[in-house]
Write a protein that holds these residues in place. Structure first.
Motif, PDB file in Angstrom:
ATOM      1  N   ALA A 129       0.820  -1.212   0.000  1.00 32.44           N
ATOM      2  CA  ALA A 129       0.000   0.000   0.000  1.00 32.44           C
ATOM      3  C   ALA A 129       0.855   1.263   0.000  1.00 32.44           C
ATOM      4  CB  ALA A 129      -0.930  -0.008   1.209  1.00 32.44           C
ATOM      5  N   GLU A 130       2.020   1.215  -0.646  1.00 36.69           N
ATOM      6  CA  GLU A 130       2.925   2.374  -0.644  1.00 36.69           C
ATOM      7  C   GLU A 130       3.480   2.627  -2.042  1.00 36.69           C
ATOM      8  OE1 GLU A 130       7.371   3.051   0.902  1.00 36.69           O
ATOM      9  OE2 GLU A 130       5.933   2.694   2.521  1.00 36.69           O
ATOM     10  N   LEU A 131       3.438   3.900  -2.440  1.00 38.50           N
ATOM     11  CA  LEU A 131       4.021   4.329  -3.710  1.00 38.50           C
ATOM     12  C   LEU A 131       5.141   5.321  -3.445  1.00 38.50           C
ATOM     13  CD1 LEU A 131       0.896   5.211  -5.882  1.00 38.50           C
ATOM     14  CD2 LEU A 131       2.290   3.149  -6.028  1.00 38.50           C
ATOM     15  N   ARG A 132       6.102   5.327  -4.339  1.00 31.94           N
ATOM     16  CA  ARG A 132       7.153   6.343  -4.325  1.00 31.94           C
ATOM     17  C   ARG A 132       7.299   6.843  -5.746  1.00 31.94           C
ATOM     18  NH1 ARG A 132      11.072   5.967   0.397  1.00 31.94           N
ATOM     19  NH2 ARG A 132       9.803   4.865   1.903  1.00 31.94           N
ATOM     20  N   LEU A 133       6.932   8.107  -5.941  1.00 28.03           N
ATOM     21  CA  LEU A 133       7.030   8.718  -7.258  1.00 28.03           C
ATOM     22  C   LEU A 133       8.334   9.503  -7.338  1.00 28.03           C
ATOM     23  CD1 LEU A 133       3.413  10.155  -7.666  1.00 28.03           C
ATOM     24  CD2 LEU A 133       4.248   7.902  -8.287  1.00 28.03           C
ATOM     25  N   ILE A 134       9.053   9.352  -8.428  1.00 33.15           N
ATOM     26  CA  ILE A 134      10.276  10.120  -8.657  1.00 33.15           C
ATOM     27  C   ILE A 134       9.862  11.383  -9.400  1.00 33.15           C
ATOM     28  CG2 ILE A 134      12.560  10.144  -9.723  1.00 33.15           C
ATOM     29  CD1 ILE A 134      12.216   8.021  -7.490  1.00 33.15           C
ATOM     30  N   LEU A 135      10.152  12.520  -8.808  1.00 31.60           N
ATOM     31  CA  LEU A 135       9.806  13.811  -9.398  1.00 31.60           C
ATOM     32  C   LEU A 135      11.081  14.504  -9.870  1.00 31.60           C
ATOM     33  CD1 LEU A 135       7.364  15.073  -6.615  1.00 31.60           C
ATOM     34  CD2 LEU A 135       6.823  13.673  -8.613  1.00 31.60           C
ATOM     35  N   HIS A 136      11.055  15.043 -11.059  1.00 31.00           N
ATOM     36  CA  HIS A 136      12.185  15.811 -11.578  1.00 31.00           C
ATOM     37  C   HIS A 136      11.793  17.279 -11.494  1.00 31.00           C
ATOM     38  CE1 HIS A 136      14.195  12.183 -12.969  1.00 31.00           C
ATOM     39  NE2 HIS A 136      12.989  11.763 -13.317  1.00 31.00           N
ATOM     40  N   THR A 137      12.455  18.013 -10.612  1.00 26.88           N
ATOM     41  CA  THR A 137      12.119  19.407 -10.361  1.00 26.88           C
ATOM     42  C   THR A 137      13.296  20.303 -10.724  1.00 26.88           C
ATOM     43  OG1 THR A 137      12.977  19.520  -8.101  1.00 26.88           O
ATOM     44  CG2 THR A 137      10.762  18.603  -8.372  1.00 26.88           C
ATOM     45  N   GLN A 138      13.073  21.609 -10.670  1.00 28.81           N
ATOM     46  CA  GLN A 138      14.165  22.558 -10.923  1.00 28.81           C
ATOM     47  C   GLN A 138      15.252  22.432  -9.868  1.00 28.81           C
ATOM     48  OE1 GLN A 138      12.165  26.334 -11.136  1.00 28.81           O
ATOM     49  NE2 GLN A 138      11.614  26.042 -13.286  1.00 28.81           N
ATOM     50  N   GLU A 139      14.888  21.973  -8.682  1.00 34.95           N
ATOM     51  CA  GLU A 139      15.862  21.790  -7.601  1.00 34.95           C
ATOM     52  C   GLU A 139      16.530  20.420  -7.652  1.00 34.95           C
ATOM     53  OE1 GLU A 139      12.518  22.725  -6.647  1.00 34.95           O
ATOM     54  OE2 GLU A 139      13.113  24.809  -6.918  1.00 34.95           O
ATOM     55  N   GLY A 140      16.164  19.603  -8.604  1.00 34.86           N
ATOM     56  CA  GLY A 140      16.730  18.263  -8.709  1.00 34.86           C
ATOM     57  C   GLY A 140      15.673  17.194  -8.493  1.00 34.86           C
ATOM     58  N   ARG A 141      16.145  15.985  -8.334  1.00 39.66           N
ATOM     59  CA  ARG A 141      15.264  14.824  -8.182  1.00 39.66           C
ATOM     60  C   ARG A 141      14.706  14.737  -6.760  1.00 39.66           C
ATOM     61  NH1 ARG A 141      17.000   8.902 -10.378  1.00 39.66           N
ATOM     62  NH2 ARG A 141      16.044   7.918  -8.588  1.00 39.66           N
ATOM     63  N   LYS A 142      13.404  14.523  -6.652  1.00 37.17           N
ATOM     64  CA  LYS A 142      12.723  14.373  -5.353  1.00 37.17           C
ATOM     65  C   LYS A 142      11.921  13.083  -5.377  1.00 37.17           C
ATOM     66  CE  LYS A 142      13.608  18.737  -4.132  1.00 37.17           C
ATOM     67  NZ  LYS A 142      14.450  19.131  -3.078  1.00 37.17           N
ATOM     68  N   ARG A 143      11.640  12.561  -4.194  1.00 35.38           N
ATOM     69  CA  ARG A 143      10.801  11.370  -4.045  1.00 35.38           C
ATOM     70  C   ARG A 143       9.554  11.744  -3.249  1.00 35.38           C
ATOM     71  NH1 ARG A 143      15.840   9.634  -3.132  1.00 35.38           N
ATOM     72  NH2 ARG A 143      16.668   8.072  -4.551  1.00 35.38           N
ATOM     73  N   LEU A 144       8.395  11.447  -3.832  1.00 39.16           N
ATOM     74  CA  LEU A 144       7.128  11.675  -3.151  1.00 39.16           C
ATOM     75  C   LEU A 144       6.619  10.328  -2.665  1.00 39.16           C
ATOM     76  CD1 LEU A 144       4.791  13.594  -2.381  1.00 39.16           C
ATOM     77  CD2 LEU A 144       3.764  13.036  -4.600  1.00 39.16           C
ATOM     78  N   LEU A 145       6.488  10.199  -1.354  1.00 40.56           N
ATOM     79  CA  LEU A 145       5.983   8.976  -0.741  1.00 40.56           C
ATOM     80  C   LEU A 145       4.483   9.134  -0.524  1.00 40.56           C
ATOM     81  CD1 LEU A 145       7.495   6.882   2.035  1.00 40.56           C
ATOM     82  CD2 LEU A 145       5.174   7.662   2.300  1.00 40.56           C
ATOM     83  N   ILE A 146       3.715   8.161  -0.994  1.00 33.25           N
ATOM     84  CA  ILE A 146       2.275   8.125  -0.760  1.00 33.25           C
ATOM     85  C   ILE A 146       1.967   6.770  -0.153  1.00 33.25           C
ATOM     86  CG2 ILE A 146      -0.028   8.349  -1.757  1.00 33.25           C
ATOM     87  CD1 ILE A 146       1.323   9.684  -4.207  1.00 33.25           C
ATOM     88  N   SER A 147       1.454   6.779   1.067  1.00 34.85           N
ATOM     89  CA  SER A 147       1.159   5.527   1.753  1.00 34.85           C
ATOM     90  C   SER A 147      -0.324   5.440   2.083  1.00 34.85           C
ATOM     91  CB  SER A 147       1.976   5.422   3.046  1.00 34.85           C
ATOM     92  OG  SER A 147       1.583   4.266   3.770  1.00 34.85           O
ATOM     93  N   ALA A 148      -0.918   4.301   1.743  1.00 36.73           N
ATOM     94  CA  ALA A 148      -2.302   4.015   2.111  1.00 36.73           C
ATOM     95  C   ALA A 148      -2.334   2.909   3.158  1.00 36.73           C
ATOM     96  CB  ALA A 148      -3.097   3.611   0.872  1.00 36.73           C
ATOM     97  N   ALA A 149      -1.205   2.699   3.828  1.00 38.60           N
ATOM     98  CA  ALA A 149      -1.129   1.685   4.888  1.00 38.60           C
ATOM     99  C   ALA A 149      -2.024   2.123   6.041  1.00 38.60           C
ATOM    100  CB  ALA A 149       0.310   1.511   5.345  1.00 38.60           C
ATOM    101  N   GLY A 150      -2.843   1.214   6.534  1.00 41.81           N
ATOM    102  CA  GLY A 150      -3.844   1.528   7.551  1.00 41.81           C
ATOM    103  C   GLY A 150      -3.364   2.362   8.715  1.00 41.81           C
TER     104      GLY A 150
END
Length: 186
Positions: free
Chosen positions: A6-27
């Motif tokens: 129940a967890e996603l990690r999206l790799i985002l490419h931003t002007q400040e560099g690479r970021k990771r967005l964590l999205i968790s649907a864990a209860g």
């Protein structure tokens, strides 16, 4: 990436560099935030992860917005479909404890997939399965940023304090952080 059920990690490419967005649907640990941590991914990507890769990989985030004061976040994404045509998608994150979910929506807010699909057999109240039109979770509370004083006063007066406040106003919930009533610090 989907390192856990129940967890996603999206790799985002931003002007400040690479970021990771964590999205968790864990209860017991549902959340959405940027993170520096990395996790091992399974050898075979889960179906929901593959769906996201197919439709939104390489896409551009247009907007991230919270719905009212509730724990629902909508991420608007523009990505190219199979024909190379720019197409709008939405990644909806419902951060609601054991009822948390992450959904990919397509045209007309049709559910394309969910990290936790909910069939009609499971819930007649609010199924969330591919092809169905997405509807927000029931929100019968008042948004204090949009309502007038009298409406809020009536909502709060409907129950004894603090229950009337918690039950009638968006963004408020019983319990709270460490040190709050009913929850020991630490």
């Amino acid at each position: 990436h989907q390192p856990a059920q129940a967890e996603l990690r999206l790799i985002l490419h931003t002007q400040e560099g690479r970021k990771r967005l964590l999205i968790s649907a864990a209860g017991g640990d549902s959340r959405l935030h940027l993170t520096e941590s990395q996790r091992e991914n399974p050898a075979k990507a889960p179906n929901f992860c593959m769906l996201l890769r197919k439709y939104i990989a390489g896409g551009r985030i247009l907007e991230i917005k919270q719905i009212g004061l509730e724990r629902v976040v909508r991420i608007e994404i523009e990505a190219k479909d199979e024909m190379g045509v720019p197409t709008a998608f939405a990644l909806v994150c419902e951060i609601m404890g054991k009822y948390s979910n992450i959904l990919l929506l397509g045209r007309e807010d049709r559910v394309m997939g969910a990290i936790r699909p909910i069939s009609l057999d499971t819930s007649r109240v609010r199924p969330l399965a591919a092809g169905m039109r997405y509807e927000l979770p029931p929100m019968d509370k008042h948004n204090p940023l949009e309502e007038d004083e009298d409406c809020l006063a009536r909502a709060i007066a409907a129950g004894a304090l603090p229950a009337g406040l918690v039950g009638g106003v968006q963004g408020l919930a019983p319990g709270g952080g460490a040190g709050s009533p009913g929850r020991p610090p630490g």
